[in-house]
Scaffold this active site. Sequence first.
Site, short mmCIF file in Angstrom:
data_model
loop_
_atom_site.label_atom_id
_atom_site.label_comp_id
_atom_site.label_asym_id
_atom_site.label_seq_id
_atom_site.Cartn_x
_atom_site.Cartn_y
_atom_site.Cartn_z
N ASP A 41 1.05 -1.02 -0.16
CA ASP A 41 0.02 -0.05 0.16
C ASP A 41 0.70 1.20 -0.03
OD1 ASP A 41 -1.67 2.36 0.40
OD2 ASP A 41 -2.65 1.08 2.07
N TYR B 263 -9.86 15.96 -6.13
CA TYR B 263 -8.65 15.18 -7.00
C TYR B 263 -8.06 16.28 -8.01
CZ TYR B 263 -7.15 12.21 -11.15
OH TYR B 263 -6.58 11.48 -12.10
P1 NDP Z 1 -6.31 2.42 -12.61
O1 NDP Z 1 -7.40 2.72 -11.70
O2 NDP Z 1 -6.29 1.55 -13.50
O3 NDP Z 1 -4.96 2.36 -11.86
C1 NDP Z 1 -4.58 2.91 -10.43
C2 NDP Z 1 -3.16 2.12 -9.92
O4 NDP Z 1 -3.13 2.65 -8.85
C3 NDP Z 1 -3.59 0.90 -9.81
O5 NDP Z 1 -2.13 -0.15 -10.10
C4 NDP Z 1 -3.67 0.48 -8.30
O6 NDP Z 1 -3.38 -0.79 -7.88
C5 NDP Z 1 -2.88 1.82 -8.00
N1 NDP Z 1 -3.08 2.19 -6.48
C6 NDP Z 1 -4.04 2.89 -6.07
N2 NDP Z 1 -4.16 3.19 -4.84
C7 NDP Z 1 -2.82 2.59 -4.32
C8 NDP Z 1 -2.28 2.42 -3.31
N3 NDP Z 1 -2.89 2.91 -2.19
N4 NDP Z 1 -1.19 1.80 -3.10
C9 NDP Z 1 -0.51 1.23 -3.91
N5 NDP Z 1 -1.05 1.37 -5.51
C10 NDP Z 1 -2.47 1.88 -5.63
O7 NDP Z 1 -6.02 4.07 -13.08
P2 NDP Z 1 -5.24 4.59 -14.37
O8 NDP Z 1 -4.11 3.60 -14.70
O9 NDP Z 1 -5.95 5.14 -15.25
O10 NDP Z 1 -4.32 5.66 -13.32
C11 NDP Z 1 -2.65 5.76 -13.36
C12 NDP Z 1 -2.57 7.36 -12.90
O11 NDP Z 1 -2.94 7.96 -13.83
C13 NDP Z 1 -3.16 7.81 -11.72
O12 NDP Z 1 -2.39 8.63 -10.95
C14 NDP Z 1 -4.33 8.66 -12.29
O13 NDP Z 1 -4.78 9.66 -11.26
C15 NDP Z 1 -3.74 9.21 -13.45
N6 NDP Z 1 -4.58 9.57 -14.48
C16 NDP Z 1 -5.58 8.49 -15.25
C17 NDP Z 1 -6.23 9.31 -16.24
C18 NDP Z 1 -7.30 8.41 -16.88
O14 NDP Z 1 -8.16 8.91 -17.65
N7 NDP Z 1 -7.44 6.99 -16.61
C19 NDP Z 1 -6.24 10.85 -16.43
C20 NDP Z 1 -5.36 11.59 -15.95
C21 NDP Z 1 -4.50 10.87 -14.93
P3 NDP Z 1 -4.21 -1.13 -6.50
O15 NDP Z 1 -5.46 -0.77 -6.63
O16 NDP Z 1 -4.25 -2.93 -6.71
O17 NDP Z 1 -3.51 -1.06 -5.52
#
Ligand code: NDP
Length: 254
Positions: free
Chosen positions: A65, A159
């Site tokens: 985490d 956000y």
């Molecule tokens: P996803 O929701 O597909 O992925 C989010 C990732 O973050 C997962 O791998 C998740 O893994 C991990 N994560 C979240 N919270 C935690 C935590 N507490 N500890 C460890 N890992 C964590 O989203 P995206 O791939 O779209 O997002 C990736 C990044 O891109 C983010 O920062 C998002 O804000 C940014 N972004 C995305 C956009 C979009 O349109 N998709 C637009 C602009 C920015 P797990 O849950 O297994 O921990």
Amino acid sequence: MALSDFRLDGKTALITGGNRGIGLATALQFAEAGAKLVLAARRENLEADRLLKEAGADYVFIAADATDPATPQRLIQSTLDRYGRLDILVNNAGIADHGATPDFDDARLERMISTNIVQVFRFSREAVAPMKAQGSGVILNVGSISGLISNIPQIQAAYNASKAAVHMMTKSMASEFAEFGIRVNALAPGYIETDMTDVRLTNEEWNRVWTAGTPMGRYGKPEEMANAILFLCSPASGYCTGTVLVADGGYVTR
Ligand code: NDP
């Protein structure tokens, strides 16, 4: 510019949120470019493992985490123990949470701040010592166009503020760490097809507004973000630091 400048041979990268979405696409792209990988997220994703193995990636997945204060140091030490170096840190893990501000309680606000801001700061802080000792390193933060504009129709003040903080952290640390040979850049994606935006599949109104608001008329693909991240993490972007690269199909032009 030689194409070899886009390669990452001999480099080691730590990618948070590397199990799906933009993080996984980045891991696959980095593996193809020759990097060794440490991937971290709360849950292991067997499909991600299959894809990485199929790609011949040299990687390890560590369940963690990112918001636990002990996680950044633990993961960076694991990277150094396994590969002896930390060349690239991709601060990709993040969450989105939509809701009217008067109803956005402290628990949600704290979760947003600790996930999208505090852990990014901690990972970057812990990466400095090994990168400084090596005399080089790259930190890439995944920000968002939401750090540049107030999106519609969804309400997401926390956000948006969190991503603006990521952009400012990027610029501040770029200025601070340049003398150590450490570059710090950010990617600001538009709407990308991942779990984070899967509401697009169920909410017709949001899907319509997001698509219509994008001059290119479509969502971006995680692979397109990975390409931009590869550029910012490879020697090809050697003179870029403090950059916030927008990759949004033109969304912020309107
Ligand atoms: P996803 O929701 O597909 O992925 C989010 C990732 O973050 C997962 O791998 C998740 O893994 C991990 N994560 C979240 N919270 C935690 C935590 N507490 N500890 C460890 N890992 C964590 O989203 P995206 O791939 O779209 O997002 C990736 C990044 O891109 C983010 O920062 C998002 O804000 C940014 N972004 C995305 C956009 C979009 O349109 N998709 C637009 C602009 C920015 P797990 O849950 O297994 O921990």
